[in-house]
Motif scaffolding. Structure first.
Motif, PDB file in Angstrom:
ATOM      1  N   VAL A   1       0.864  -1.181   0.000  1.00 10.86           N
ATOM      2  CA  VAL A   1       0.000   0.000   0.000  1.00 10.86           C
ATOM      3  C   VAL A   1       0.902   1.233   0.000  1.00 10.86           C
ATOM      4  N   PRO A   2       0.852   2.075  -1.030  1.00  3.89           N
ATOM      5  CA  PRO A   2       1.778   3.221  -1.127  1.00  3.89           C
ATOM      6  C   PRO A   2       1.614   4.235   0.011  1.00  3.89           C
ATOM      7  N   GLU A   3       0.407   4.522   0.428  1.00  4.82           N
ATOM      8  CA  GLU A   3       0.145   5.610   1.361  1.00  4.82           C
ATOM      9  C   GLU A   3       0.747   5.381   2.730  1.00  4.82           C
ATOM     10  N   ASN A   4       0.647   4.150   3.252  1.00  3.47           N
ATOM     11  CA  ASN A   4       1.067   3.915   4.639  1.00  3.47           C
ATOM     12  C   ASN A   4       2.102   2.806   4.800  1.00  3.47           C
ATOM     13  N   GLY A   5       2.513   2.173   3.700  1.00  2.00           N
ATOM     14  CA  GLY A   5       3.529   1.129   3.797  1.00  2.00           C
ATOM     15  C   GLY A   5       2.996  -0.219   4.225  1.00  2.00           C
ATOM     16  N   TRP A   6       1.688  -0.329   4.423  1.00  2.00           N
ATOM     17  CA  TRP A   6       1.109  -1.618   4.788  1.00  2.00           C
ATOM     18  C   TRP A   6       1.162  -2.563   3.583  1.00  2.00           C
ATOM     19  N   GLY A   7       0.842  -3.842   3.823  1.00  5.07           N
ATOM     20  CA  GLY A   7       0.795  -4.823   2.746  1.00  5.07           C
ATOM     21  C   GLY A   7      -0.477  -5.651   2.820  1.00  5.07           C
ATOM     22  N   VAL A   8      -1.023  -6.030   1.649  1.00  2.00           N
ATOM     23  CA  VAL A   8      -2.230  -6.877   1.565  1.00  2.00           C
ATOM     24  C   VAL A   8      -1.835  -8.204   0.949  1.00  2.00           C
ATOM     25  N   VAL A   9      -2.237  -9.306   1.621  1.00  2.00           N
ATOM     26  CA  VAL A   9      -1.975 -10.648   1.109  1.00  2.00           C
ATOM     27  C   VAL A   9      -3.321 -11.354   0.902  1.00  2.00           C
ATOM     28  N   VAL A  10      -3.572 -11.804  -0.324  1.00  2.00           N
ATOM     29  CA  VAL A  10      -4.756 -12.625  -0.624  1.00  2.00           C
ATOM     30  C   VAL A  10      -4.249 -14.002  -1.007  1.00  2.00           C
ATOM     31  N   GLN A  11      -4.726 -15.028  -0.321  1.00  2.00           N
ATOM     32  CA  GLN A  11      -4.193 -16.367  -0.575  1.00  2.00           C
ATOM     33  C   GLN A  11      -5.306 -17.414  -0.557  1.00  2.00           C
ATOM     34  N   SER A  12      -5.060 -18.470  -1.317  1.00  2.00           N
ATOM     35  CA  SER A  12      -6.016 -19.579  -1.419  1.00  2.00           C
ATOM     36  C   SER A  12      -5.285 -20.882  -1.133  1.00  2.00           C
ATOM     37  N   PRO A  13      -5.845 -21.746  -0.322  1.00  2.00           N
ATOM     38  CA  PRO A  13      -5.241 -23.066  -0.132  1.00  2.00           C
ATOM     39  C   PRO A  13      -5.221 -23.823  -1.456  1.00  2.00           C
ATOM     40  N   ILE A  14      -4.193 -24.619  -1.661  1.00  2.00           N
ATOM     41  CA  ILE A  14      -4.126 -25.399  -2.896  1.00  2.00           C
ATOM     42  C   ILE A  14      -5.321 -26.341  -3.003  1.00  2.00           C
ATOM     43  N   SER A  15      -5.944 -26.619  -1.835  1.00  2.00           N
ATOM     44  CA  SER A  15      -7.131 -27.487  -1.832  1.00  2.00           C
ATOM     45  C   SER A  15      -8.281 -26.860  -2.613  1.00  2.00           C
ATOM     46  N   VAL A  16      -8.304 -25.516  -2.707  1.00  2.00           N
ATOM     47  CA  VAL A  16      -9.341 -24.838  -3.505  1.00  2.00           C
ATOM     48  C   VAL A  16      -9.214 -25.253  -4.965  1.00  2.00           C
ATOM     49  N   VAL A  17      -7.972 -25.332  -5.438  1.00  2.00           N
ATOM     50  CA  VAL A  17      -7.742 -25.750  -6.820  1.00  2.00           C
ATOM     51  C   VAL A  17      -8.190 -27.196  -7.022  1.00  2.00           C
ATOM     52  N   TYR A  18      -7.824 -28.049  -6.054  1.00  2.00           N
ATOM     53  CA  TYR A  18      -8.211 -29.455  -6.189  1.00  2.00           C
ATOM     54  C   TYR A  18      -9.721 -29.630  -6.107  1.00  2.00           C
ATOM     55  N   GLU A  19     -10.385 -28.769  -5.332  1.00  2.00           N
ATOM     56  CA  GLU A  19     -11.845 -28.823  -5.270  1.00  2.00           C
ATOM     57  C   GLU A  19     -12.450 -28.424  -6.620  1.00  2.00           C
ATOM     58  N   GLN A  20     -11.865 -27.395  -7.253  1.00  2.00           N
ATOM     59  CA  GLN A  20     -12.340 -26.996  -8.581  1.00  2.00           C
ATOM     60  C   GLN A  20     -12.042 -28.091  -9.620  1.00  2.00           C
ATOM     61  N   LEU A  21     -10.885 -28.752  -9.447  1.00  2.00           N
ATOM     62  CA  LEU A  21     -10.569 -29.871 -10.333  1.00  2.00           C
ATOM     63  C   LEU A  21     -11.598 -30.995 -10.174  1.00  2.00           C
ATOM     64  N   ARG A  22     -11.969 -31.245  -8.919  1.00  2.00           N
ATOM     65  CA  ARG A  22     -12.959 -32.296  -8.655  1.00  2.00           C
ATOM     66  C   ARG A  22     -14.286 -31.950  -9.342  1.00  2.00           C
ATOM     67  N   ARG A  23     -14.662 -30.668  -9.244  1.00  3.97           N
ATOM     68  CA  ARG A  23     -15.902 -30.247  -9.893  1.00  3.97           C
ATOM     69  C   ARG A  23     -15.801 -30.373 -11.416  1.00  3.97           C
ATOM     70  N   HIS A  24     -14.617 -30.043 -11.935  1.00  5.58           N
ATOM     71  CA  HIS A  24     -14.402 -30.131 -13.383  1.00  5.58           C
ATOM     72  C   HIS A  24     -14.530 -31.580 -13.858  1.00  5.58           C
ATOM     73  N   ILE A  25     -13.871 -32.480 -13.129  1.00  5.53           N
ATOM     74  CA  ILE A  25     -13.945 -33.893 -13.504  1.00  5.53           C
ATOM     75  C   ILE A  25     -15.375 -34.403 -13.354  1.00  5.53           C
ATOM     76  N   THR A  26     -16.037 -33.945 -12.275  1.00  3.98           N
ATOM     77  CA  THR A  26     -17.439 -34.348 -12.073  1.00  3.98           C
ATOM     78  C   THR A  26     -18.308 -33.875 -13.225  1.00  3.98           C
ATOM     79  N   ALA A  27     -18.052 -32.632 -13.688  1.00  6.08           N
ATOM     80  CA  ALA A  27     -18.832 -32.093 -14.803  1.00  6.08           C
ATOM     81  C   ALA A  27     -18.621 -32.917 -16.074  1.00  6.08           C
ATOM     82  N   ILE A  28     -17.354 -33.300 -16.319  1.00  7.69           N
ATOM     83  CA  ILE A  28     -17.064 -34.130 -17.495  1.00  7.69           C
ATOM     84  C   ILE A  28     -17.810 -35.456 -17.392  1.00  7.69           C
ATOM     85  N   LEU A  29     -17.765 -36.040 -16.198  1.00  7.10           N
ATOM     86  CA  LEU A  29     -18.462 -37.321 -15.994  1.00  7.10           C
ATOM     87  C   LEU A  29     -19.963 -37.163 -16.205  1.00  7.10           C
TER      88      LEU A  29
END
Length: 535
Positions: A266-294
């Motif tokens: 953050v330029p104004e005050n020197g703070w920092g913002v971190v947005v993060q996702s567990p890798i499990s979120v990706v695997y959950e989306q993969l599961r949904r993708h495979i389920t959709a294909i099935l």
């Protein structure tokens, strides 16, 4: 030999099973290859997309915080101008201005004005309790000495024991002489402007989350409030924020969790913002993708399987139905199917042959059943059926009356007019009984010239009226022999006279015998014996 044939039949594979198996194996192999290739491609795409999205979200939040702090700084700067003549303002005037500022912007949890000596001239809200006291915190002292805009690191207030961040703006009078500062605080562990803006951030809904750190790595905002004020400088992306870097990467946090993180300064005050996702979120989306294909693949597969199975079953169904129908004969009541034409010639011929055979068997069975339940001369119920009905009603506790009827001097009718005339008299009397009772009543030829009527849900006195109607009709109407015929009758009631079928017949029979002894052609209700009454 028969057992060997059956064993060989079980070891054979039917055509329907073979077709279903071949189709299933082909589709499953094709689907497996498709899924493996799609899985690897989609995994890389999802990781790249998640990292990009998290970096974009962190950038937008950084811009929001930057704009927010510029507005907060601007608000303090404007208020500092209002208090430039602070020495000429009384306490009430200072307080009312602070209250107006706090409620109009909602930027700060508390706002205070401190003069150049370090005395807190007033504070909003009053519950803070520092008005009229000298500042004691290092942050406030640093702000007073600096005579410049100031933003503190997180610290715990001595007075309120709250974890907070302090921001101040210097106050100068019209001559440019320093007169103190106006400062606002954010209570990090309580509801504040950051909660208001980021408290319902949509990233939390898909498994991702974010946090805000101070320039040296202290946590300022986190969905887990217990982590506020925690030193997170050992985290690899926080270290990069401390160094002034922004970016995104796959990383492992201090708990050993694999995360996809985007981080922006953050330029104004020197703070920092971190947005993060567990890798499990990706695997959950993969599961949904495979389920959709099935799900997409299973429709044509299921359709093909249904066609194959449907054809096999359509061929086998009529044979199975006929075998099931034939197996029920002799064990339960069989309803013949409708005589519909079948598209298969052999099935059609076999169905007709079985239907003709079953029709003949059913006709003979129905006739035998009727003969077993009916007196052949009069068409009335026979004795066996009557006793079965009585036992059933007694088991169900159904109230009923029994009328036993015996044609008077029937032997003399047979001797005088012959047995054929006697049979006609019996049939004539049977018709009179049927005409005198209700459709729900049971009429029976009990044996010889003796008849019985069962009248359900009727007391003995009401049964007496029915019996008298039968007696009067027989005596006064024309009959096959042309001379008056009379009948004697005895009545008993369940459970007034007896609790058993045998006892009931015995009691009615005794009443009949008394009617015979008393001159015949009369109806007598059985008397309740004292021992039976007590029972």
């Amino acid at each position: 030999m028969l057992n060997e044939i059956k064993a060989n039949q079980r070891n054979k594979i039917s055509l329907a099973t073979l077709l279903v198996g071949l189709v299933s194996i082909s589709v499953l192999l094709t689907l497996t290859i498709l899924l493996v290739a799609s899985y690897q491609s989609k995994k890389k795409s999802l990781i790249d997309t998640t990292l990009t999205l998290n970096f974009s979200s962190a950038g937008k939040m950084s811009q929001t915080i930057d704009s927010l702090f510029k507005s907060m700084r601007s608000s303090l700067y404007y208020s500092a101008g209002i208090f430039s003549n602070i020495n000429a303002m009384n306490a009430d005037e200072v307080y009312s201005n602070l209250e107006l500022m706090r409620h109009s912007s909602n930027y700060f949890n508390s706002i205070s004005v401190v003069d150049e000596t370090g005395l807190v001239r007033n504070v909003s809200p009053e519950s803070v309790g520092t008005a009229g006291k000298y500042i004691t915190t290092e942050a406030a002292k640093a702000a007073l000495v600096s005579q410049k805009p100031y933003l503190s690191k997180p610290y715990i207030s001595v007075n309120s024991k709250r974890l907070l961040v302090f921001m101040s703006e210097p106050i100068f009078d019209k001559e440019g002489i320093y007169r103190g500062f106006i400062g606002g605080t954010l209570y990090l562990e309580e509801y504040n402007i950051l909660n208001m803006i980021f408290g319902s951030n949509p990233t939390d809904k898909v498994g991702s989350y974010f946090y805000i750190v101070e320039s040296d790595g202290q946590v300022l905002f986190h969905r887990d409030t217990t982590r506020l004020g925690e030193d997170n400088s050992a985290n690899q992306v926080v270290r990069k924020l401390i160094q002034g870097q922004s970016g995104y990467e796959q990383m492992v946090n201090l708990k050993g969790e694999v995360l996809l993180a985007g981080y922006v300064k953050v330029p104004e005050n020197g703070w920092g913002v971190v947005v993060q996702s567990p890798i499990s979120v990706v695997y959950e989306q993969l599961r949904r993708h495979i389920t959709a294909i099935l799900l997409y693949a299973i429709l044509p597969f299921s359709l093909l399987m249904l066609i194959v199975i449907g054809l096999a079953r359509r061929l086998a169904k009529p044979f199975v139905s006929l075998a099931d129908l034939v197996s029920k004969i002799g064990r339960e009541k069989v309803e013949l199917p409708e005589g519909k034409q079948h598209w298969n010639r052999e099935v059609d011929l076999l169905s007709k042959a079985v239907r003709y055979a079953l029709t003949a068997i059913k006709k003979q069975t129905d006739q035998l059943t009727h003969d077993a339940m009916t007196d052949p001369l009069t068409g009335l119920t026979n004795r066996r059926t009557l006793e079965a009905i009585m036992h059933k009603w007694i088991e169900e506790q159904t109230s009923f009356s029994i009328i036993i009827m015996d044609i008077d001097r029937f032997k003399s009718i047979n001797d005088t007019y012959g047995h054929q005339a006697g049979d006609e008299v019996l049939k004539h009397f049977a018709k009179i009984i049927i005409s005198a009772v209700r459709p729900s009543d049971v009429c029976c030829r009990f044996g010889g010239e003796e008849f019985i009527a069962l009248i359900p849900q009727v007391a003995a006195e009401e049964a007496y009226l029915v019996a008298e109607r039968i007696r009067n009709t027989l005596e006064n109407n024309a009959n096959p022999v042309g001379k008056p015929i009379t009948v004697s009758q005895g009545i008993a009631h369940y459970s007034l006279h007896s609790d058993s079928a045998e006892g009931l017949i015995h009691m009615a029979d005794q009443a009949l015998y008394k009617a015979k002894e008393s001159g015949r052609n009369q109806t007598i209700i059985a008397k309740i014996r004292s021992e039976e009454h007590s029972h």
